[in-house]
Design an enzyme around this catalytic site. Sequence first.
Site, mmCIF file in Angstrom:
data_model
loop_
_atom_site.group_PDB
_atom_site.id
_atom_site.type_symbol
_atom_site.label_atom_id
_atom_site.label_comp_id
_atom_site.label_asym_id
_atom_site.label_seq_id
_atom_site.Cartn_x
_atom_site.Cartn_y
_atom_site.Cartn_z
ATOM 1 N N ASP A 258 0.698 -1.219 -0.090
ATOM 2 C CA ASP A 258 -0.039 0.070 0.147
ATOM 3 C C ASP A 258 0.845 1.140 0.104
ATOM 4 O O ASP A 258 1.760 1.253 0.881
ATOM 5 C CB ASP A 258 -0.950 -0.014 1.265
ATOM 6 C CG ASP A 258 -1.731 1.218 1.254
ATOM 7 O OD1 ASP A 258 -2.696 1.265 0.564
ATOM 8 O OD2 ASP A 258 -1.596 2.077 2.380
ATOM 9 N N GLU A 291 1.363 0.015 -4.961
ATOM 10 C CA GLU A 291 0.668 1.111 -5.280
ATOM 11 C C GLU A 291 1.583 2.321 -5.033
ATOM 12 O O GLU A 291 2.230 2.342 -3.769
ATOM 13 C CB GLU A 291 -0.617 1.189 -3.971
ATOM 14 C CG GLU A 291 -1.527 2.504 -4.482
ATOM 15 C CD GLU A 291 -2.175 2.872 -3.273
ATOM 16 O OE1 GLU A 291 -3.226 3.744 -3.555
ATOM 17 O OE2 GLU A 291 -1.976 2.477 -2.219
ATOM 18 N N ASP A 383 -10.233 2.026 -2.881
ATOM 19 C CA ASP A 383 -10.140 3.617 -2.745
ATOM 20 C C ASP A 383 -11.233 4.352 -3.646
ATOM 21 O O ASP A 383 -11.804 5.438 -3.102
ATOM 22 C CB ASP A 383 -8.861 3.782 -3.234
ATOM 23 C CG ASP A 383 -7.864 3.778 -2.101
ATOM 24 O OD1 ASP A 383 -8.266 4.144 -0.810
ATOM 25 O OD2 ASP A 383 -6.753 3.488 -2.295
ATOM 26 N N GLN A 384 -11.178 4.024 -4.951
ATOM 27 C CA GLN A 384 -12.000 4.836 -5.951
ATOM 28 C C GLN A 384 -13.466 4.823 -5.688
ATOM 29 O O GLN A 384 -14.128 5.667 -6.072
ATOM 30 C CB GLN A 384 -11.820 4.183 -7.329
ATOM 31 C CG GLN A 384 -10.171 4.236 -7.893
ATOM 32 C CD GLN A 384 -9.319 5.489 -7.623
ATOM 33 O OE1 GLN A 384 -10.335 6.833 -7.597
ATOM 34 N NE2 GLN A 384 -8.284 5.772 -7.701
#
Length: 600
Positions: A258, A291, A383-384
């Site tokens: 992450d 990420e 997240d999105q």
Amino acid sequence: MTRAAYPLPFGATVLDERRTRFRIWAPDEAQLQLEIEGQPPQPMTRSDDGWFEAYGSCGAGACYHYRLDNGVAVPDPASRAQADDVHGDSVVIDPRDYDWQHPQWQGRPWHETVLYELHPGACGGFRGIIERLPALAALGITAIELMPVNDFPGARNWGYDGVLPYAPDAVYGAPHDFKQLIDTAHGLGLSVFLDVVYNHFGPDGAYLHAYAPRFFREDRHTPWGAAIDFRRPQVRDYFIYNALYWLHEYRLDGLRFDAVHAIEDDGFLAEMVQRIRATIAPHRHVHLVLENEDNRAELLGGDRYDAQWNDDAHNALHVLLTGEHEGYYLSYAERPADQLARVLAEGFCYQGEPMPSLDGKPRGSPSGRLPPTSFVFFLQNHDQIGNRAFGQRLIELADPQALRAATLLQLLCPQIPLLFMGEEWGTRTPFLFFTDHNAELAPKVTAGRRREFARFSAFSDPAQRERIPDPNDPLSFHHSVPDARESAHGDHADWLAWYRQLLQLRHAQLIPRLVGARARRADALGSHAVAAQWTLGDGALLTIVANIGADAAPVAWPVEGHPLIETRDGVASAVVNTGSMPGLSACACLLLPDSRGDSE
């Protein structure tokens, strides 16, 4: 082979049924005591470099904690399990107690990967996920990816507030349950990935601050507090051993790291991947995914990291699908089709160019040398969806025909696809941001969450921001749990059939040809459409044309080959025969090597 234990140099290590070694780094403590439930306190031996060690008369199942000089009891930072959340006792675990049923499993090659991201709590914990595995395998998923499972405060959390990275949170199940999940998945031919968080600790229960403040940097701060000091070998080891622990003791097939852009030490990422690769047997498939908002292509490929989540692909497509242009979508608002074409041809959109949403600061590095499989392509993820004020999914935001076209592009292009739980049946269940913090912290988190949206025009009025769901309200979690029973009915069944059809094609026609695939060309067709071609590993030519807009778009070059699939009848023939792509549609064509002739 049926028992797996990774030898950690710290934490609680079971030596036999009645003896366990305990070891902890507490460099700012002069003395430390080990307290095992039902036994008197035991002083630990301190070495000059700040390590404390003791041997306890106990075995698996014993509860314990450490007692600091000031009298505070703290859990083991390398706890394999907790008895009662992050503030309670740690539990001695003997990992050899689990008998693996599929020890012969060696994983799957990366190019076969079709990822399915899920939240363990929203899927019923480890045992709930086990029940869903056969359906996912039948759909064409080859790997599930769990959001973080490390122990976090309270009963509800996304997982990014974890403070004990070695302990699966008890709300999801015991270590044995997690291993059974992984074992069952392997028996069905599914890989299991885990999202791990090494860039910060959560705001509640991070006791390392109390006895090892040098774990952190005084000169660097992050949105989560003092930055972790990766310059120290003890700090690097703490996280690298965590990665090794998951991969070897739990037999995970991959890790997703992450937000590594928040790790202010270039050497750590290089050291971590080198040490992991050095421990993996040559015949075993283990995959490491980043990420990284910095778009650092030099970290990918070869013996480095396998791939990176491709935010550029998502962001350009999201603008095409929704027309949104605030926040980071500002950087994709002017030429989204051109930017999507670059993503399909070269991987990243931003490869060193200035980015409007970063006040013109450059972002990224050249990525054209990398194969398409170096990029994870998603339309939605935690997240999105979850970082929207109301957690809406694309099914609520986009034209359904445009979304079908985007899905065809995502699932049949040579980049690695990732789905988010429920996406495959078009669920309208939101995915909200949820936590379960204590009475002091909870209102601060709620206020901070709402304050984040003040820069968006829809929430410029404080009264509008008050409508944003409270993360600490239990309903924020309960409203985020998708109901898989929906998938058998109405439009949900149609969406599921569409995903199944696309994934069947991917497995039959694309995956066998994916090794060695390279982008040949990709072009924007006006403002809302793209056409892209890839030469596959066996020389076949894959072409995908997708039009997210309502108006027809001329295709700049001839499209050859056998139509594989189209979003509605007549689309492929219109592209091949007339050179025009109808609006709100997509198609894919495949020209086999023996049919290409001299067309090169």
